[in-house]
Design a protein around this motif. Structure first.
Motif, PDB file in Angstrom:
ATOM      1  N   SER A  45       0.828  -1.209   0.000  1.00 57.14           N
ATOM      2  CA  SER A  45       0.000   0.000   0.000  1.00 57.14           C
ATOM      3  C   SER A  45       0.863   1.259   0.000  1.00 57.14           C
ATOM      4  CB  SER A  45      -0.928  -0.003   1.215  1.00 57.14           C
ATOM      5  OG  SER A  45      -1.800  -1.109   1.194  1.00 57.14           O
ATOM      6  N   THR A  46       1.984   1.198   0.726  1.00 55.78           N
ATOM      7  CA  THR A  46       2.898   2.349   0.746  1.00 55.78           C
ATOM      8  C   THR A  46       3.488   2.588  -0.642  1.00 55.78           C
ATOM      9  OG1 THR A  46       3.457   1.917   3.062  1.00 55.78           O
ATOM     10  CG2 THR A  46       4.972   3.295   1.813  1.00 55.78           C
ATOM     11  N   MET A  47       3.895   1.518  -1.313  1.00 58.20           N
ATOM     12  CA  MET A  47       4.418   1.644  -2.666  1.00 58.20           C
ATOM     13  C   MET A  47       3.348   2.174  -3.620  1.00 58.20           C
ATOM     14  SD  MET A  47       7.624   0.861  -2.935  1.00 58.20           S
ATOM     15  CE  MET A  47       7.756   0.480  -4.697  1.00 58.20           C
ATOM     16  N   PRO A 162       3.027   4.263   8.386  1.00 57.45           N
ATOM     17  CA  PRO A 162       2.283   4.071   9.647  1.00 57.45           C
ATOM     18  C   PRO A 162       0.770   4.145   9.447  1.00 57.45           C
ATOM     19  CG  PRO A 162       4.095   5.606   9.961  1.00 57.45           C
ATOM     20  CD  PRO A 162       3.944   5.413   8.489  1.00 57.45           C
ATOM     21  N   GLY A 163       0.334   5.014   8.521  1.00 61.22           N
ATOM     22  CA  GLY A 163      -1.091   5.111   8.251  1.00 61.22           C
ATOM     23  C   GLY A 163      -1.657   3.828   7.683  1.00 61.22           C
ATOM     24  N   PHE A 164      -0.934   3.213   6.760  1.00 60.79           N
ATOM     25  CA  PHE A 164      -1.404   1.942   6.207  1.00 60.79           C
ATOM     26  C   PHE A 164      -1.280   0.816   7.230  1.00 60.79           C
ATOM     27  CE2 PHE A 164      -0.625   4.095   2.074  1.00 60.79           C
ATOM     28  CZ  PHE A 164      -1.907   3.953   1.576  1.00 60.79           C
ATOM     29  N   GLY A 165      -0.367   0.954   8.187  1.00 63.25           N
ATOM     30  CA  GLY A 165      -0.322  -0.002   9.277  1.00 63.25           C
ATOM     31  C   GLY A 165      -1.607   0.041  10.089  1.00 63.25           C
ATOM     32  N   LEU A 195      -2.705  -6.117  15.293  1.00 59.24           N
ATOM     33  CA  LEU A 195      -1.775  -5.025  15.596  1.00 59.24           C
ATOM     34  C   LEU A 195      -0.426  -5.174  14.895  1.00 59.24           C
ATOM     35  CD1 LEU A 195      -2.462  -4.567  19.413  1.00 59.24           C
ATOM     36  CD2 LEU A 195      -3.125  -3.022  17.559  1.00 59.24           C
ATOM     37  N   ILE A 196      -0.151  -6.324  14.321  1.00 59.22           N
ATOM     38  CA  ILE A 196       1.128  -6.549  13.636  1.00 59.22           C
ATOM     39  C   ILE A 196       1.329  -5.539  12.504  1.00 59.22           C
ATOM     40  CG2 ILE A 196       2.377  -8.163  12.115  1.00 59.22           C
ATOM     41  CD1 ILE A 196       2.623  -8.839  15.011  1.00 59.22           C
ATOM     42  N   THR A 197       0.261  -5.214  11.793  1.00 60.54           N
ATOM     43  CA  THR A 197       0.395  -4.274  10.665  1.00 60.54           C
ATOM     44  C   THR A 197       0.846  -2.902  11.155  1.00 60.54           C
ATOM     45  OG1 THR A 197      -1.972  -3.823  10.823  1.00 60.54           O
ATOM     46  CG2 THR A 197      -1.265  -5.436   9.181  1.00 60.54           C
ATOM     47  N   THR A 198       0.347  -2.471  12.300  1.00 63.86           N
ATOM     48  CA  THR A 198       0.794  -1.189  12.858  1.00 63.86           C
ATOM     49  C   THR A 198       2.278  -1.243  13.201  1.00 63.86           C
ATOM     50  OG1 THR A 198      -1.391  -0.707  13.777  1.00 63.86           O
ATOM     51  CG2 THR A 198       0.466   0.468  14.731  1.00 63.86           C
ATOM     52  N   LEU A 199       2.707  -2.369  13.764  1.00 64.50           N
ATOM     53  CA  LEU A 199       4.127  -2.543  14.080  1.00 64.50           C
ATOM     54  C   LEU A 199       4.971  -2.458  12.822  1.00 64.50           C
ATOM     55  CD1 LEU A 199       6.440  -3.306  16.022  1.00 64.50           C
ATOM     56  CD2 LEU A 199       5.895  -5.704  15.567  1.00 64.50           C
ATOM     57  N   TYR A 200       4.557  -3.151  11.774  1.00 69.46           N
ATOM     58  CA  TYR A 200       5.310  -3.122  10.522  1.00 69.46           C
ATOM     59  C   TYR A 200       5.355  -1.709   9.937  1.00 69.46           C
ATOM     60  CZ  TYR A 200       5.381  -8.254  10.347  1.00 69.46           C
ATOM     61  OH  TYR A 200       5.609  -9.575  10.612  1.00 69.46           O
ATOM     62  N   GLY A 201       4.225  -1.003  10.002  1.00 71.67           N
ATOM     63  CA  GLY A 201       4.188   0.358   9.460  1.00 71.67           C
ATOM     64  C   GLY A 201       5.145   1.290  10.170  1.00 71.67           C
ATOM     65  N   VAL A 202       5.171   1.208  11.499  1.00 72.13           N
ATOM     66  CA  VAL A 202       6.063   2.065  12.283  1.00 72.13           C
ATOM     67  C   VAL A 202       7.526   1.699  12.035  1.00 72.13           C
ATOM     68  CG1 VAL A 202       6.745   2.699  14.628  1.00 72.13           C
ATOM     69  CG2 VAL A 202       4.323   2.515  14.033  1.00 72.13           C
ATOM     70  N   LEU A 203       7.825   0.401  11.960  1.00 71.49           N
ATOM     71  CA  LEU A 203       9.205  -0.026  11.712  1.00 71.49           C
ATOM     72  C   LEU A 203       9.692   0.416  10.335  1.00 71.49           C
ATOM     73  CD1 LEU A 203       9.337  -3.648  13.201  1.00 71.49           C
ATOM     74  CD2 LEU A 203      10.479  -1.601  14.058  1.00 71.49           C
ATOM     75  N   LEU A 204       8.860   0.230   9.322  1.00 72.01           N
ATOM     76  CA  LEU A 204       9.252   0.652   7.976  1.00 72.01           C
ATOM     77  C   LEU A 204       9.528   2.150   7.928  1.00 72.01           C
ATOM     78  CD1 LEU A 204       6.861  -1.422   5.663  1.00 72.01           C
ATOM     79  CD2 LEU A 204       9.349  -1.611   5.807  1.00 72.01           C
ATOM     80  N   SER A 205       8.702   2.907   8.627  1.00 74.10           N
ATOM     81  CA  SER A 205       8.862   4.358   8.617  1.00 74.10           C
ATOM     82  C   SER A 205      10.127   4.803   9.331  1.00 74.10           C
ATOM     83  CB  SER A 205       7.631   5.011   9.257  1.00 74.10           C
ATOM     84  OG  SER A 205       7.813   6.421   9.363  1.00 74.10           O
ATOM     85  N   ASN A 206      10.321   4.303  10.554  1.00 70.36           N
ATOM     86  CA  ASN A 206      11.380   4.839  11.413  1.00 70.36           C
ATOM     87  C   ASN A 206      12.717   4.132  11.305  1.00 70.36           C
ATOM     88  OD1 ASN A 206       9.961   6.958  13.228  1.00 70.36           O
ATOM     89  ND2 ASN A 206       8.564   5.228  13.226  1.00 70.36           N
ATOM     90  N   LEU A 207      12.730   2.918  10.742  1.00 72.00           N
ATOM     91  CA  LEU A 207      13.989   2.192  10.622  1.00 72.00           C
ATOM     92  C   LEU A 207      14.492   2.120   9.181  1.00 72.00           C
ATOM     93  CD1 LEU A 207      16.007   0.761  12.461  1.00 72.00           C
ATOM     94  CD2 LEU A 207      14.817  -1.391  12.014  1.00 72.00           C
ATOM     95  N   PHE A 208      13.610   2.379   8.228  1.00 72.43           N
ATOM     96  CA  PHE A 208      14.006   2.282   6.826  1.00 72.43           C
ATOM     97  C   PHE A 208      13.835   3.612   6.086  1.00 72.43           C
ATOM     98  CE2 PHE A 208      13.180  -2.080   8.031  1.00 72.43           C
ATOM     99  CZ  PHE A 208      14.196  -2.780   7.394  1.00 72.43           C
ATOM    100  N   PHE A 209      12.583   4.055   5.920  1.00 76.59           N
ATOM    101  CA  PHE A 209      12.319   5.187   5.034  1.00 76.59           C
ATOM    102  C   PHE A 209      12.889   6.504   5.544  1.00 76.59           C
ATOM    103  CE2 PHE A 209       8.432   2.518   3.831  1.00 76.59           C
ATOM    104  CZ  PHE A 209       9.106   1.929   2.770  1.00 76.59           C
TER     105      PHE A 209
END
Length: 267
Positions: A45-47, A162-165, A195-209
């Motif tokens: 969804s982010t892509m 994070p929004g898509f999470g 809640l896993i999707t929220t975790l993935y969204g936050v991790l992608l945002s703050n650790l990668f993007f």
């Protein structure tokens, strides 16, 4: 010319390692933190949102730049000192042998450097010093604008993920409640999976993007500084300045503690 960035690798491994340690020390059921469908929903969804916001080429270039965060460009003070030394050498070569001798003195690495190659080509075309400065400055600015867009794309993706999470969590909650059928025992497990999707969204945002966006911007700032040095060097070459004058002018781009000692010779 790019070298491996150990600081990026250490930071990335530290982030993943601390997360893994937190999970391992808190629960024995590690499998609940792995969900390909949740990751696919958030990342996909982010892509998709990034492709709606920017062109396909811009998004692909941004993703490539994110992978390149594990490498850093040659912009250390030691490298800038080496570039200055080369221009000092080229000043004598150019004044004695002209553009042909200058081109023959280039190493394979220097010949493959787009900015150095551009400066050589402009000198070979016979442009005056002010024209060389203008054209190289235009190329610097254009390169800056292109790569700045990559940072903007990554920052946008950091905002979206994070929004898509949260969207994934809401979808999971709806599905969980629909399948509950009065079984309250499954509520906790279902909520954890949602809640896993929220975790993935936050991790992608703050650790990668976000880190990748910051590093892309930082790299372009340091490369722009390097290009300024090279641009000034070619202007001085076109003016056929002496090695001493060349060194004194280009030393302004280098820390005093790293600079070469003043040359002795003709002014």
């Amino acid at each position: 010319m790019f070298r491996f960035s150990f600081s990026t690798l250490i930071g990335f491994c530290a982030g993943i390692g601390l997360l893994a340690f937190a999970v391992a020390s808190a629960t024995d059921n590690h499998v609940i933190f792995i969900s390909l469908s949740s990751f696919g929903l958030v990342f996909g969804s982010t892509m998709a949102a990034a492709l709606i916001s920017y062109s396909t080429a811009d998004v692909l270039h941004a993703m490539r730049s994110m992978l390149h965060t594990f490498f850093h460009p040659p912009t250390s003070q030691k490298h800038l000192k080496q570039v200055t030394r080369r221009f000092v050498e080229w000043s004598s070569i150019y004044r004695q042998g002209g553009i042909v001798a200058l081109e023959q003195s280039l190493t394979k690495q220097e010949n493959n450097d787009e900015f150095i190659r551009a400066g050589i080509d402009l000198m070979g075309a016979g442009y005056a010093n002010h024209d060389i400065r203008t054209m190289l400055t235009d190329q610097m600015d254009a390169t800056w604008q292109r790569h700045t867009l990559e940072g903007k794309v990554l920052n946008t993706m950091a905002v979206y993920s994070p929004g898509f999470g949260m969207v994934g969590t809401i979808v999971g909650l709806i599905i969980m409640l629909d399948n509950l059928n009065g079984d309250m025992a499954g509520l906790g497990k279902g909520l954890a999976l949602a809640l896993i999707t929220t975790l993935y969204g936050v991790l992608l945002s703050n650790l990668f993007f976000k880190p990748a966006a910051n590093q892309v911007t930082e790299k372009q700032e340091t490369m722009y500084f390097r290009h300024q040095l090279i641009s000034e060097g070619f202007v001085l070459l076109s003016e056929k300045r002496t090695a001493l004058y060349m060194q004194d002018r280009l030393n302004a781009f280098i820390k005093p503690s790293v600079r070469d000692q003043a040359l002795s010779g003709e002014l």
